[in-house]
Design an enzyme around this catalytic site. Structure first.
Site, PDB file in Angstrom:
ATOM      1  N   LYS A   1       0.835  -1.198   0.000  1.00 28.59           N
ATOM      2  CA  LYS A   1       0.000   0.000   0.000  1.00 28.59           C
ATOM      3  C   LYS A   1       0.873   1.253   0.000  1.00 28.59           C
ATOM      4  O   LYS A   1       1.981   1.248   0.557  1.00 28.59           O
ATOM      5  CB  LYS A   1      -0.905  -0.041   1.233  1.00 28.59           C
TER       6      LYS A   1
ATOM      7  N   SER B   1      -9.350   2.396   3.669  1.00 27.53           N
ATOM      8  CA  SER B   1      -8.389   3.084   2.827  1.00 27.53           C
ATOM      9  C   SER B   1      -7.506   2.139   1.998  1.00 27.53           C
ATOM     10  O   SER B   1      -6.709   2.590   1.190  1.00 27.53           O
ATOM     11  CB  SER B   1      -7.482   3.965   3.699  1.00 27.53           C
TER      12      SER B   1
ATOM     13  N   SER C   1     -10.112   0.110   7.648  1.00 30.17           N
ATOM     14  CA  SER C   1      -9.506   0.296   6.329  1.00 30.17           C
ATOM     15  C   SER C   1      -9.089  -0.980   5.629  1.00 30.17           C
ATOM     16  O   SER C   1      -8.815  -0.965   4.429  1.00 30.17           O
ATOM     17  CB  SER C   1      -8.286   1.219   6.440  1.00 30.17           C
TER      18      SER C   1
END
Length: 483
Positions: free
Chosen positions: A71, A147, A171
């Site tokens: 990520k 997220s 997330s």
């Protein structure tokens, strides 16, 4: 290896092929690049790829040779960009591996790119200004969640069998639900945040992964768990590897069902129906299932206010650090409206208010812990509704202050945040789908502190009883030739 064959394997299966000499890590990486080229133009999940420099020895670990994506926040890879989905951090290049990245390397993973995140991971949809919206592989007009939405979309579309994710308010679990994946948020302190930080969002944030199978998440957590020197705290090590828990029978568990969120939000009809079907499935497996009343320990308004103070104060410190490092202004030229509003709100949080917010964290942790005196598991929907249309979260966001934005996120995801505050493990399991749209619906299972092993045992049982591996989204790498 052809993409159509590559996507049929999970990470453990690919590593077994490598160990047997049937395929090389380089061939798997080539297939992953081809899969990315085929589907990323449709989903916009990956912001950058490269030719990996890791070449693990076949069979050296249970995951050696598996293609992997990290990520764009939370993990530093030496010589690679980590831009946090923000114009403020554009061009940021890490000078060293973080502790987690070193563990990914030692796990034998072949990291070849990074996935999209909303700016500063400060949303539960992934639509960052620098790169544009990540599209849900099941319906490209809908959000992939956030997220870790880029990770979720990439795994669901078949680019990689699993990917790095983080979770500070849901997330990891939210993209798992939106994209039909398995995702387990570990206990606070299970995975080190070092060496540059001791904790993220005062312990609310943790590292984990998104995967298509339970055994892959278990295998990866085995490779990355455990403390590093200097960590402020850590979770007690499990009695046995998590990979061994997946096939073990969980026994007859006492499971409470929370259908109405602490803020009063009730699920929409498709999600409520999925929750009822999940409860019946659990009963058929021999578990004791009953409606639950779970005390949060504080009033909902106090919970949201304290969350807003913790998260915006941390955000403000991060923004100030980045602005100083890159000599950039803090305004609409570098930050999106909700981030800028959070920054200004965080500037006004006093030290006393911050300490009071930490006291809220303690009360929630103590209150939820008491629930497990009489139950093994708490079941909730992961989300109260189906994945939202793209753009829905941003409607009117420019009129919200920092508290208003956090309130909006908690309203859209009222079941997830409490377990970040408590620091206890929770997982989203892709058991159900909406009959009308075919969209996946995740079910969240939460357990007491340090009990990831129990969750893996239950997840393994559910995966066998109600397999989800045969469901693939409209955007699937195995169905498309590379452009």
């Amino acid at each position: 290896m052809r993409v159509a064959e590559y996507v049929t394997y999970d990470a453990t299966g690919l590593a077994q092929l490598v160990a047997a000499g049937e395929v090389t890590p380089a061939e798997l990486e080539a297939a992953a690049h081809e899969a990315a080229q085929a589907v990323n133009p449709r989903i916009n999940a990956i912001v950058e790829t490269w030719q990996a420099d890791d070449r693990p020895d076949p069979g050296s670990t249970p995951l050696a040779g598996v293609p992997f994506l990290v990520k764009d926040i939370g993990v530093s890879m030496a010589g690679r960009r980590m831009e946090l989905g923000s114009r403020l951090a554009a061009g940021n290049i890490a000078d060293a591996d973080s502790s987690l990245m070193l563990r990914f390397r030692r796990a034998g993973l072949v990291t070849f790119g990074r996935t999209a995140t909303p700016e500063m991971a400060y949303s539960i949809t992934t639509e960052p200004a620098p790169y544009g919206a990540v599209r849900n592989p099941w319906d490209p007009e809908r959000s992939a969640g956030g997220s870790s939405g880029g990770a979720g979309a990439a795994v669901a579309a078949g680019v990689v069998p699993m990917a790095h994710a983080t979770d500070a308010a849901g997330s990891l679990r939210i993209p798992a639900s939106c994209n039909g994946l398995f995702g387990l948020k570990p206990t606070r302190g299970r995975v080190s945040m070092g060496p540059d930080v001791d904790e993220i969002f005062n312990g609310l944030g943790v590292h984990g992964s998104l995967s298509r199978t339970v055994r892959d998440s278990a295998a990866l957590l085995d490779r990355i768990r455990g403390p590093e020197p200097g960590d402020p705290y850590f979770a007690q090590e499990p009695a046995r590897p998590y990979a061994q828990e997946v096939g073990r029978h969980p026994g007859s568990l006492r499971i409470g069902v929370l259908a109405r969120a602490w803020g009063g939000r009730r699920p929409t009809a498709p999600v409520a129906d999925a929750l009822a079907r999940t409860a019946r499935l659990l009963e058929s497996l021999g578990h004791q299932v009953e409606e639950a009343e779970v005390e949060l320990g504080v009033e909902w308004e106090e919970f949201v206010l304290a969350d807003a103070r913790l998260m915006t104060a941390n955000l403000t410190a991060l923004v100030d650090e980045l602005a100083a490092a890159f000599d950039r202004p803090i305004d609409t030229s570098t930050l999106e409206p909700e981030t800028l509003a959070g920054y200004h709100y965080g500037q006004r949080v006093s030290g006393a208010q911050f300490v009071a917010a930490l006291a809220m964290r303690n009360r929630v942790a103590r209150s939820l812990a008491r629930y497990y005196d009489g139950h093994d598991i708490l079941l909730t929907p992961t989300l109260p509704e189906l994945p939202m249309p793209l753009g829905a979260y941003a409607e009117g966001a420019e009129a919200l202050d920092g508290l208003g934005w956090i309130d909006r996120l908690n309203d859209r995801s009222p079941f997830t945040m409490a377990f970040n505050v408590a620091g206890t493990p929770a997982m989203s399991v892709p058991l159900m789908a909406d009959a009308g749209t075919g969209l996946p619906i995740g079910m969240q299972f939460a357990a007491g502190h340090g009990l990831e092993g129990l969750l893996f045992r239950l997840a393994g049982q559910l995966e066998q009883a109600s397999p989800w591996s045969g469901r693939t989204p409209a955007v699937w790498a195995g169905d498309h030739p590379a452009p």
